[in-house]
Structures are given as C-alpha cells and as structure tokens.
Design an enzyme around this catalytic site. Structure first.
Site, PDB file in Angstrom:
ATOM      1  N   ARG A 186       1.070  -1.191   0.093  1.00  0.00           N
ATOM      2  CA  ARG A 186       0.065  -0.083  -0.020  1.00  0.00           C
ATOM      3  C   ARG A 186       0.813   1.282   0.051  1.00  0.00           C
ATOM      4  O   ARG A 186       1.620   1.445   1.085  1.00  0.00           O
ATOM      5  CB  ARG A 186      -1.017  -0.073   1.354  1.00  0.00           C
ATOM      6  CG  ARG A 186      -1.853   1.136   1.398  1.00  0.00           C
ATOM      7  CD  ARG A 186      -2.797   1.142   2.564  1.00  0.00           C
ATOM      8  NE  ARG A 186      -3.581   2.505   2.309  1.00  0.00           N
ATOM      9  CZ  ARG A 186      -3.501   3.413   3.458  1.00  0.00           C
ATOM     10  NH1 ARG A 186      -2.765   3.125   4.650  1.00  0.00           N
ATOM     11  NH2 ARG A 186      -4.006   4.582   3.537  1.00  0.00           N
TER      12      ARG A 186
ATOM     13  N   HIS B  53      -2.857  11.093   0.505  1.00  0.00           N
ATOM     14  CA  HIS B  53      -2.258  10.889   1.775  1.00  0.00           C
ATOM     15  C   HIS B  53      -1.749  12.138   2.177  1.00  0.00           C
ATOM     16  O   HIS B  53      -0.428  12.223   2.696  1.00  0.00           O
ATOM     17  CB  HIS B  53      -1.270   9.591   1.887  1.00  0.00           C
ATOM     18  CG  HIS B  53      -0.925   9.088   3.385  1.00  0.00           C
ATOM     19  ND1 HIS B  53      -1.097   7.569   3.438  1.00  0.00           N
ATOM     20  CD2 HIS B  53      -0.902   9.530   4.417  1.00  0.00           C
ATOM     21  CE1 HIS B  53      -0.783   7.438   4.854  1.00  0.00           C
ATOM     22  NE2 HIS B  53      -0.624   8.576   5.137  1.00  0.00           N
TER      23      HIS B  53
ATOM     24  N   GLU C 230      -7.229   8.882   5.815  1.00  0.00           N
ATOM     25  CA  GLU C 230      -7.766   9.454   7.164  1.00  0.00           C
ATOM     26  C   GLU C 230      -8.076  10.858   7.019  1.00  0.00           C
ATOM     27  O   GLU C 230      -7.243  11.731   7.378  1.00  0.00           O
ATOM     28  CB  GLU C 230      -6.478   9.167   8.084  1.00  0.00           C
ATOM     29  CG  GLU C 230      -6.029   7.907   8.360  1.00  0.00           C
ATOM     30  CD  GLU C 230      -4.953   7.872   9.681  1.00  0.00           C
ATOM     31  OE1 GLU C 230      -4.693   8.864  10.254  1.00  0.00           O
ATOM     32  OE2 GLU C 230      -4.518   6.758   9.919  1.00  0.00           O
TER      33      GLU C 230
ATOM     34  N   ASN D  18      -7.214   2.144   9.676  1.00  0.00           N
ATOM     35  CA  ASN D  18      -5.787   2.272  10.153  1.00  0.00           C
ATOM     36  C   ASN D  18      -6.022   2.283  11.744  1.00  0.00           C
ATOM     37  O   ASN D  18      -6.770   3.264  12.210  1.00  0.00           O
ATOM     38  CB  ASN D  18      -5.262   3.455   9.784  1.00  0.00           C
ATOM     39  CG  ASN D  18      -5.227   3.579   8.140  1.00  0.00           C
ATOM     40  OD1 ASN D  18      -5.366   2.712   7.576  1.00  0.00           O
ATOM     41  ND2 ASN D  18      -4.939   4.850   7.655  1.00  0.00           N
TER      42      ASN D  18
ATOM     43  N   TYR E  30      -4.616   2.262  15.665  1.00  0.00           N
ATOM     44  CA  TYR E  30      -3.230   2.190  16.392  1.00  0.00           C
ATOM     45  C   TYR E  30      -3.568   2.165  17.954  1.00  0.00           C
ATOM     46  O   TYR E  30      -2.891   1.063  18.715  1.00  0.00           O
ATOM     47  CB  TYR E  30      -2.663   3.499  16.376  1.00  0.00           C
ATOM     48  CG  TYR E  30      -1.741   3.646  14.970  1.00  0.00           C
ATOM     49  CD1 TYR E  30      -0.738   2.903  14.766  1.00  0.00           C
ATOM     50  CD2 TYR E  30      -2.620   4.241  13.862  1.00  0.00           C
ATOM     51  CE1 TYR E  30      -0.052   2.929  13.417  1.00  0.00           C
ATOM     52  CE2 TYR E  30      -1.908   4.048  12.389  1.00  0.00           C
ATOM     53  CZ  TYR E  30      -0.960   3.709  12.546  1.00  0.00           C
ATOM     54  OH  TYR E  30      -0.413   3.783  11.022  1.00  0.00           O
TER      55      TYR E  30
ATOM     56  N   GLU F   8      -3.655   0.015   8.090  1.00  0.00           N
ATOM     57  CA  GLU F   8      -2.236   0.589   8.956  1.00  0.00           C
ATOM     58  C   GLU F   8      -2.432  -0.034  10.074  1.00  0.00           C
ATOM     59  O   GLU F   8      -3.685  -0.006  11.108  1.00  0.00           O
ATOM     60  CB  GLU F   8      -2.398   1.954   9.080  1.00  0.00           C
ATOM     61  CG  GLU F   8      -2.005   2.709   7.628  1.00  0.00           C
ATOM     62  CD  GLU F   8      -1.690   4.035   7.774  1.00  0.00           C
ATOM     63  OE1 GLU F   8      -1.230   4.469   9.016  1.00  0.00           O
ATOM     64  OE2 GLU F   8      -1.840   4.913   6.968  1.00  0.00           O
TER      65      GLU F   8
HETATM   66  C1  FCB Z   1      -1.413   7.436  10.465  1.00  0.00           C
HETATM   67  C2  FCB Z   1      -0.699   7.962   9.154  1.00  0.00           C
HETATM   68  C3  FCB Z   1       0.538   7.448   8.597  1.00  0.00           C
HETATM   69  C4  FCB Z   1       1.381   7.356   9.844  1.00  0.00           C
HETATM   70  C5  FCB Z   1       0.761   6.530  11.090  1.00  0.00           C
HETATM   71  C6  FCB Z   1       1.790   6.661  12.199  1.00  0.00           C
HETATM   72  O1  FCB Z   1      -2.141   8.337  10.970  1.00  0.00           O
HETATM   73  O2  FCB Z   1      -1.724   7.417   8.020  1.00  0.00           O
HETATM   74  O3  FCB Z   1       0.790   8.202   7.572  1.00  0.00           O
HETATM   75  O4  FCB Z   1       1.922   8.651  10.224  1.00  0.00           O
HETATM   76  O5  FCB Z   1      -0.295   7.348  11.540  1.00  0.00           O
END
Ligand code: FCB
Length: 450
Positions: free
Chosen positions: A76, A120, A165, A290, A292, A360
């Site tokens: 990607r 992006h 995002e 995405n 985290y 992500e």
């Molecule tokens: C996300 C982004 C990516 C990277 C990660 C850590 O928000 O899409 O580009 O910065 O965080």
C-alpha cells in the site's frame, strides 16, 4: 490456511508518498502543503523535512524486492498529486504517471499486489493557496486528478483508496494546526470534512469500474468514557461523533450525525450541502481501517486550562483524554489489541457484508542498531503479534476481513515528528539509506513463510 489465515488474505506493508519518496524537485513534481509546512521553522519537532526521506523515488525497486522477500504479497503506497498534476489543476505531468507505473510494475514482477491511495495528505500548494479543503472547488479538482491518475494506471493498479484518514486532514490540518497546512479554523474544520468526503464521492464516481475494487482508508477508534457520569458519557458521545460517526455515517448511511452538527453549530451549513450526500454514501467495495489505539475521555469540571486553544475537537474543547494505565508506545499511544476488534465489529454492524482491511497498524519505539548490525525490536514484534492474533480470530469467525497492512514497511518521515519516530519493520539509516530488516520484520517473515 496459512497460520489460520485463508489463501488470498492480503499481507502487506504501507507507506505514503511524502513520508518516503524524497526527490521533491524531481521530474516535474510541484510543491505540496507538506513541503511548505516542513520548511516552516518550528513546525517539525526535529527540524527536518521530506526532501530526501527514504529516497524511495530512486530505491523503490529494491524496497519492493525487500517487501516481497519478507513474504508480503501486497504494497500500500500513496500517489503524490503534485507529481501527476504539479499545479494541482491543469497540466498533467507524464513523468509522474510513469513513476507510479514503474512502481506498480515492480510490485507485479515481485508477486506483490499494488494498493494505491490517491490522497495521503499532500495537497498541491496552489490548491491550498486557493482555499484548500475549506473550499468546495478542491473536491472537484481531486475528482479530476483521480480520474487522470486512474485512467493512466488502472491497467496495473486494481485496488484504489481515495483518501487516507480524512479526520487527520481536517482536524490536524485545519483544526489544531499540527499538520499541514497548519491552520486553526475551529469548527470550520468540519467544512473540510465535508469537502474531503465530497472529493471522495466525486472521485469514486469518476473512477469506479468492475475491473478493480474501490474504497477509503479511515482512522476510526473505540472511544470510551472514563466513568459512567453523565458528563463523561457525553464527552465520549462527542468524541465518538467527531472521530467516527462524522465519517462512517455519511459514507455508510448517506447522513451526517445530527448531534455533532449541533455541538459545532453547523446544522444549517450542513443542511445546505445535503444534495451531496447520495454521492458520499455511494456503495464502496471496502473500507480500510488504520488502527493504532483506543481513546478514553472525560469532561473535567471547571474551566479548561486555556479556553479557546486550537483543538482537534471543535465544539468539544473541554473533553480530555485520560490515562487508563495501559502500556504505551513511544508516541504515547496506549496499546490495546482488543480495540482493533472493537472498531472492526462496530463498522461491520453498520455494513455487515462490506469487506474490511486493516490498512495500517504498527508502533513507534526507540530502535537501536546493535554492534552486530541488527535491530531487536521485541516490543514492536509483540504489538504486531497481538494485533494479528485479533485478525486471525476474526477471520476464523467468518468476519469479512480481507487483509492486513503493517505501518510501516520502513522507518520514514513521521509528519510533525520528523525522523524522531520510527514505525518500520525495516530500519532505515538515513545517512546511508541502508535498510536493515528489524526483528519484527524477521518474525513476520517467519510467520508468513513457515
Ligand atoms: C497514520 C498515518 C500514517 C502514519 C501513522 C503512524 O495516522 O496515516 O501516515 O503517520 O499514522
């Protein structure tokens, strides 16, 4: 089944143009808002910029071979609008299309399926000068760029994401100003949300075909209230609204959340945009998530420390994030793999048949190269293992999860943090551009190939 995953499950790693390519003045590329922002003193924590980054513009063939060697079958990446249409609108630059054609061909030659993101975050600077995402015209220019790019590359790229995002583009770019273009426009940031989503809808209409799959990558997250108090529950409602429902509702149900529009005083403005909703809510082939970390929020009583400060949560500035004691990564982001399940299930309930990808997932840690020349990033490996285990459980339950992309293939320019935050499964020595597969990458390779 490989390790509990079906054949055809996409295993990939992700990058983004400005974070890895460098070569910002090469082959006719125009300036983007990230060039301007990164070159503005004080904007980037370590004073760096993406001028060189990972030099992926020149080293992409080696990087893709490395990705394939890790056992990964999908890459990607994002396409830089400023390489394709240097001024944002008007003349097309054939060299830009040629670069991404070569990149896609390098993927295909290595048995890697390309997944392209059209945006992006690197808006061509001339479009920002004309108002950026706060004006409707930018959405139309995005449609034009998407159509040209897709027409030029759809024979080699079959999987497309319009935006990455849009929450960040709107609320970091026009809300608290932490990201380019660095503007602090309060509730007007929600107008950027609408124009981004309109751009998505217009682009989708222009490029969608039966030959490929078309989606969007979002960063939704589970939002928890710190307590059962009415104030904390209301805080969670507000942040869930801004973070999740402001995107999922229009995309999946062609409506905006009324409570969020009310919180921000934008009910009338959004009513005037209602005709755009069918386009924004047109069917998708997939959503990319995405993920985290989750967020826990509270609404403290009394005045906030500096009322009216730029905020990522316009209309809900009083809400604060709360530390629940979870372990954290170098970013300070709490680690909770079950949050990935929670958010995927939330989306699945809204759209039960819609294929989902984790587009992500990853973690920043202070990596060091040992005397032996290795990088032993056990914490990142553990993070990936935990989140991949969640994916495996979901897939075994029959959940429509189609792929997993680690963020990131390699260390890169982490936006406002510059090069001070490493997310790669491959280490990059920025002085020499040497790549070293980290322990997490070696683990992933073992996992995928044995
Ligand atoms: C996300 C982004 C990516 C990277 C990660 C850590 O928000 O899409 O580009 O910065 O965080």
């Amino acid at each position: 089944m490989t390790n509990g995953f079906p054949p055809g499950f996409a295993w990939g790693a992700a990058t983004a143009s400005y974070q890895v390519e460098g070569a910002v003045g090469t082959d006719g590329r125009g300036p983007s808002i990230w060039d301007t922002f990164a070159h503005t003193p004080g904007r980037i924590a370590d004073g760096t910029n993406g001028d060189v980054a990972d030099d992926h513009y020149r080293l992409f063939a080696e990087d893709i071979r490395l990705l394939a060697d890790l056992g990964l079958t999908a890459y990607r990446f994002s396409i830089s609008w400023s390489r394709i249409i240097p001024a944002g609108s008007g003349v097309t630059n054939p060299a830009g299309l040629t670069f991404y054609r070569r990149l896609a061909e390098a993927c295909l030659e290595n048995g890697v399926t390309p997944y392209a993101t059209l945006y992006h975050w690197d808006l061509p600077q001339p479009l920002e000068d004309a108002g950026g995402w706060l004006v409707r015209d930018t959405a139309e220019r995005f449609r034009d760029y998407a159509a040209i790019t897709h027409a030029g590359l759809s024979d080699v790229i079959k999987h497309w994401m319009t935006l990455n995002e849009p929450w960040c583009s709107a609320f970091l770019g026009y809300g608290n100003g932490e990201h380019a273009p660095g503007r602090t426009e309060g509730t007007d940031a929600l107008k950027a949300v609408h124009h981004l989503l309109l751009g998505h809808g217009l682009a989708l209409e222009a490029i969608r075909s039966d030959e490929g799959t078309y989606g969007i990558a979002l960063n939704p997250a589970p939002i928890h209230a710190a307590s059962d108090s009415a104030a904390d529950l209301d805080a969670a409602r507000r942040i869930d609204g801004l973070r999740n429902r402001m995107f999922l509702d229009p995309l999946l149900a062609a409506k905006y959340p009324a409570d969020v529009l009310e919180d921000t005083g934008l009910t009338d403005w959004f009513a005037a945009q209602e005709a755009d909703l069918p386009l924004i809510g047109a069917p998708l082939d997939f959503i990319g998530v995405n993920y985290y970390c989750p967020t826990t929020v509270a609404a403290p009583e009394g005045p906030i420390s500096s009322p009216g400060r730029p905020s990522t949560q316009p209309g809900s500035e009083k809400v604060v994030a709360v530390d629940t004691g979870l372990p954290r990564t170098q970013m300070g982001w709490p680690i909770q793999a079950t949050g990935l399940r929670d958010i995927l299930v939330t989306i699945n309930k809204l759209a039960p048949d819609l294929p989902l990808y984790v587009t992500e997932n990853g973690a920043a840690y202070l990596d060091e190269v040992t005397a032996d020349g290795t990088v032993e990033d056990d914490e990142r490996q553990a993070y990936l293992e935990q989140h991949i285990a969640v994916c495996r459980d979901l897939v075994s339950e029959g959940f429509p999860l189609k792929g997993y992309f680690a963020w990131s293939l390699m260390d890169n320019f982490e936006w406002a943090w510059g090069y001070s935050r490493r997310f790669g499964i491959v280490y990059v020595d920025y002085a020499t551009q040497q790549r070293i597969v980290k322990k997490s990458g070696r683990w992933l390779k073992d996992f995928l190939t044995t």
